[in-house]
Each structure stands twice: as C-alpha cells, then as structure tokens.
Scaffold this active site. Structure first.
Site, PDB file in Angstrom:
ATOM      1  N   VAL A   1       0.701  -1.201  -0.179  1.00 49.41           N
ATOM      2  CA  VAL A   1      -0.211  -0.040  -0.124  1.00 49.41           C
ATOM      3  C   VAL A   1       0.714   1.424  -0.014  1.00 49.41           C
ATOM      4  CG1 VAL A   1      -2.166  -1.227   0.736  1.00 49.41           C
ATOM      5  CG2 VAL A   1      -0.188  -0.246   2.307  1.00 49.41           C
ATOM      6  N   TYR A   2       2.093   1.299   0.417  1.00 50.57           N
ATOM      7  CA  TYR A   2       3.066   2.375   0.137  1.00 50.57           C
ATOM      8  C   TYR A   2       3.391   2.658  -1.192  1.00 50.57           C
ATOM      9  CZ  TYR A   2       4.124   1.130   4.622  1.00 50.57           C
ATOM     10  OH  TYR A   2       4.047   0.861   6.188  1.00 50.57           O
TER      11      TYR A   2
END
Ligand SMILES: NC(=O)c1ccc[n+]([C@@H]2O[C@H](COP(=O)([O-])OP(=O)(O)OC[C@H]3O[C@@H](n4cnc5c(N)ncnc54)[C@H](OP(=O)(O)O)[C@@H]3O)[C@@H](O)[C@H]2O)c1
Length: 318
Positions: free
Chosen positions: A57-58
């Site tokens: 998700v980064y």
C-alpha cells in the site's frame, strides 16, 4: 553501520532500518519523484543500512526493487500484506480472502524483483481482526514459507488507533510470529512493559516505528500535542516549559536536535532491534543513521522522560 540479530530469525540486520512508508514514503508523499525515491534507498544501502521496510500500500515496492537490483543478497526485505479489502475501512471487517493474499505476494515478488521476501508482515492489524488473521491468513503465509517465497512471519500494529498495543498483547499468546513492528517513542513508552519484555523472552525480533513521526520532527506539532495533553490532564503542565517542552534534552545531553534524541531514546531501549527511520531526504537519512549509532542519552534524561511520560498510552505522536 552496526549490526544486530533480529530475534529468532537469525538475520543480521543494521540497527537503523529504512522505512519506505509513513508520511514521507521516500519523498513520494511530499511530491518527490520516483527517481529521487530510488536514490534515497540507494543512499541507505551506501550508508550500510541493510534493512528495508516497504508495503504494497505504500507504492514503494517497485522503487525498492529498482534500488536493490544487483544487490539483493545485501538486503533484508520486509514487506506487508493488507488484511482488509482496498477501499474499505482499515479498521473494518471486510477481510482479504487468503487466496487473494497469496496472489498479492506474487505481485510483491515481481515488484521487488526477487524470488523471496525475508519478512512478510500482516499490515496494521487491530484486535478485532486478529482471529481472522490467525485462522485464515497465517496458514496461507505458512504455505508460502514452505514454498520458499517468504522466510519469516511478521505482524504490525495500527499504532494510531491502538496506542495501548491491545492487538500485539493478544498476539503474544501465539507462537507463529518471528517479528513484530511496534510503536514506541519518548512520548508513548507503553510498549516497554506490555510488549518489549515479552518479545525479548520469546525471542521475537522487534522493529521500532513512530520513533519521531510528526510530533518529534516538527516543533509546532510538539507544542500542540503537549498543550492538548496538558488540557486533557495526561501530563502535569507545571512540570514542563510549555514553550520548549523537550528543551531539557538539548541542555542536559550531547544531542544536537530533538530528532536525534528521539531516535537515540528508541535505539537504546532494551528489546528494540531495529529503529526504522522514514524519510525522503538523504540529508535526514544520514543524520538519522548517525544518531541511531550514537550512545544512549544520559541516565537522568531518560529517567526524566520516563517520569514525565511514563503513564501515557493514548497518543502516538502521529
Ligand atoms: N502499521 C505499520 O505497519 C506502519 C505504520 C507506520 C510506519 N510504518 C513503517 O515505519 C517506518 C517509519 O515510519 P515513521 O513514520 O514511524 O518514521 P519516523 O522516522 O518516526 O518519522 C518520519 C518523519 O520524520 C521526518 N524526519 C525524519 N528525519 C528527520 C530529520 N532528521 N529532521 C527533520 N525531520 C525528520 C520525516 O520527514 P522527511 O521526509 O522530511 O525527513 C517524516 O515526516 C515507515 O516508513 C514504515 O516503513 C509501519
């Protein structure tokens, strides 16, 4: 760069680890280019940092993949699986099915340009999600482990919503975890008693997140947080200089900045193996790597921090 063992994994890791998430996301979070982000990871490797923490998700797995190309064997890669469906509340119960998790690991391997992940964490788990993780996702992770695609199992807490560590406290009852990522800093020290003594007993490796965050890197954020804590009677305002609440750390130690003092405080906490630093600025990266390798703060400073903040377990410093 000083190295240490990471609990029962037996991995030899740098005491400073590069975090590719947080507010900075290697600078992507503040408008930096992917090329610059790659250069931050390369600078970390050049400084002797061998522990790199990222997550799907980064949006930084592919950046890490580019930076470590040709250097994979020098790096310990830590990445994460989301436990809730994208687009749903991170605290919600719309869990990712185990089959989808397995498929997403294949994507992570591709983005990272590797055939194995050293530590695969379940990402930002809260207590209400824990049983699902244990019963459904851990078996899937163990299958990946048997296939050689991941080496060790990790678990990260959602510190902003769980600054009391209730999820990790529950997880300590199980034996499947090799590594925990724990929120700990000089303002919220509650992990010391609740988590770090027990991880040391069980030989679980510990990664420290939130060492600095906003509250300890931005003077205005610190003033605001201290004022709010005083208003809520979490701290005794009469014991602080409210215009310069942590000034004593600079007066009474050899630390040059509050950021340096904050990283050193975490680095010398018993039970912490790797202190993560999240930055998109190579100057900050080099300062932080140096701070994490300096000696402990003087005993009286540490004792005063414990006296002032030792009872706090409701703020993260976000
Ligand atoms: N639940 C989870 O799984 C979870 C949650 C949060 C974080 N993490 C992991 O932990 C890592 C560390 O994140 P964190 O947010 O806790 O990092 P942190 O190191 O505590 O704080 C990073 C913040 O401090 C600033 N900063 C760093 N060094 C500085 C310096 N020398 N001078 C002034 N400002 C400075 C950074 O801005 P600049 O970019 O300007 O340096 C950034 O805004 C993340 O990257 C991620 O890998 C995991």
């Amino acid at each position: 760069m000083e190295k240490t063992g990471l609990g029962r994994t037996g991995l030899s890791v740098s005491v400073a680890g590069l975090g590719c998430g947080g507010h900075s996301r290697l600078g992507l979070g503040t408008g930096g280019s992917p090329r610059h982000a790659v250069s931050v990871v390369s600078a970390a490797l050049d400084a002797g940092i061998n522990f790199i923490d990222t997550a799907r998700v980064y949006g930084t797995e592919d950046i890490v993949g580019q930076a470590i190309a040709g250097r994979r064997d020098q790096v310990v890669i830590s990445t994460k699986l989301p436990v809730v469906q994208p687009g749903t509340s991170a605290l919600g119960a719309q869990h990712v099915p185990a089959a989808d998790s397995i498929a997403s690991v294949e994507d992570s391997l591709q983005r990272l340009g590797t055939d194995h992940i050293d530590i695969l964490h379940l990402h930002g788990v809260v207590a209400s999600q824990y049983e699902y993780c244990l019963n459904e996702l851990v078996p899937a992770m163990q299958q990946l482990q048997q296939q050689g695609k991941i080496r060790f199992l990790g678990l990260t807490e959602r510190f902003i919503f769980d600054p009391q560590h209730s999820m990790l406290t529950r997880a300590l009852q199980d034996d499947c975890w090799d590594v925990f990522m724990v929120g700990f800093n000089l303002i919220n020290q509650s992990a010391r008693q609740r988590i770090l003594q027990k991880t040391a007993d069980k030989n679980i490796g510990v990664l420290n997140m939130f060492a600095v965050r906003r509250a300890l890197s931005r003077p205005e954020a610190l003033l605001q947080l201290i004022a709010e804590m005083a208003d809520n009677e979490l701290i005794d305002a009469t014991r602080f200089d409210l215009r310069d609440p942590l000034g004593f750390l600079l007066d009474d130690s050899d630390a040059d900045t509050i950021v340096e003092a904050a990283y050193r405080f975490c680095r010398h906490q018993r039970g912490v193996d790797v202190v993560l630093t999240g930055t998109g600025n190579t100057g900050h990266l080099n300062e932080n790597a140096a701070a994490i390798q300096k000696g402990p703060l003087p005993g009286p400073c540490v004792a005063r921090l414990q006296e002032l903040f030792g009872g706090i377990d409701s703020v993260s410093g976000n």
